[in-house]
Enzyme design. Structure first.
Site, short mmCIF file in Angstrom:
data_model
loop_
_atom_site.label_atom_id
_atom_site.label_comp_id
_atom_site.label_asym_id
_atom_site.label_seq_id
_atom_site.Cartn_x
_atom_site.Cartn_y
_atom_site.Cartn_z
N GLN A 158 0.82 -1.19 0.00
CA GLN A 158 0.00 0.00 0.00
C GLN A 158 0.87 1.26 0.00
O GLN A 158 0.51 2.26 -0.63
CB GLN A 158 -0.90 -0.01 1.23
CG GLN A 158 -2.23 0.63 1.00
CD GLN A 158 -3.12 0.51 2.22
OE1 GLN A 158 -2.64 0.51 3.34
NE2 GLN A 158 -4.42 0.38 2.00
N GLN B 120 13.94 6.60 -5.68
CA GLN B 120 13.81 5.82 -4.44
C GLN B 120 13.03 4.53 -4.68
O GLN B 120 13.35 3.50 -4.09
CB GLN B 120 13.13 6.66 -3.36
CG GLN B 120 14.04 7.74 -2.82
CD GLN B 120 13.36 8.58 -1.75
OE1 GLN B 120 12.15 8.72 -1.73
NE2 GLN B 120 14.17 9.15 -0.87
N LEU C 46 13.08 2.74 -7.30
CA LEU C 46 14.00 1.80 -7.94
C LEU C 46 15.17 1.40 -7.05
O LEU C 46 15.93 0.50 -7.41
CB LEU C 46 14.53 2.41 -9.24
CG LEU C 46 13.48 2.63 -10.33
CD1 LEU C 46 14.09 3.42 -11.48
CD2 LEU C 46 12.93 1.31 -10.81
N GLY C 47 15.33 2.05 -5.93
CA GLY C 47 16.42 1.73 -5.02
C GLY C 47 17.76 2.12 -5.62
O GLY C 47 17.85 3.09 -6.39
N GLU D 144 15.80 29.54 -16.74
CA GLU D 144 14.77 30.55 -17.01
C GLU D 144 14.19 31.13 -15.73
O GLU D 144 12.99 31.30 -15.59
CB GLU D 144 13.65 29.98 -17.89
CG GLU D 144 14.11 29.71 -19.31
CD GLU D 144 12.96 29.58 -20.28
OE1 GLU D 144 11.85 30.01 -19.95
OE2 GLU D 144 13.20 29.06 -21.38
N GLY D 145 15.04 31.44 -14.79
CA GLY D 145 14.60 32.05 -13.54
C GLY D 145 14.45 31.01 -12.46
O GLY D 145 13.66 30.08 -12.60
N THR D 146 15.24 31.16 -11.42
CA THR D 146 15.16 30.19 -10.33
C THR D 146 13.77 30.22 -9.71
O THR D 146 13.02 31.19 -9.88
CB THR D 146 16.21 30.51 -9.24
OG1 THR D 146 15.87 31.74 -8.62
CG2 THR D 146 17.61 30.55 -9.79
#
Length: 112
Positions: A1, A58, A60-61, A85-87
């Site tokens: 789950q 994560q 896929l490890g 293009e701009g942080t």
């Protein structure tokens, strides 16, 4: 789950990013002001892309860090998009400037 919930969150982030981008594009197509919405879309999409690709690695490890899976490259590209293009910090400044100028928070905006 736990994995199913993580994948559901990843899908929700992608769908949210797509909807936000389409809303900004729709305003541009209509010839209406869209700078704030475009900044929101870039901020949401790039932050979500970074989170989704990190989660995918994560899932896929240790194999997620190898070049055997494209997700490693996607994660690097997502990080670049937060800067290109701009942080995202600049996007936040643009959004805040629009909110201050409009003096109407996101819930009070006349456009939906």
């Amino acid at each position: 789950q736990g994995l199913a919930f993580l994948l559901a969150d990843m899908e929700a982030a992608v769908a949210s990013s797509r909807a936000t981008m389409l809303a900004a594009a729709r305003l541009k197509d209509l010839g209406e002001p869209f700078a704030k919405e475009a900044s929101v879309a870039k901020l949401i999409a790039t932050d979500n892309a970074m989170q989704v690709t990190t989660d995918a690695v994560q899932v896929l490890g240790s194999a997620g860090y190898t070049r055997d899976f494209p997700v490693e490259r996607y994660m690097r590209e997502a990080k670049v998009m937060q800067i290109f293009e701009g942080t995202n910090q600049i996007q936040r400044m643009v959004i805040a400037r629009h909110l201050h100028r409009d003096n109407s928070g996101p819930l009070l905006s006349s456009r939906t």
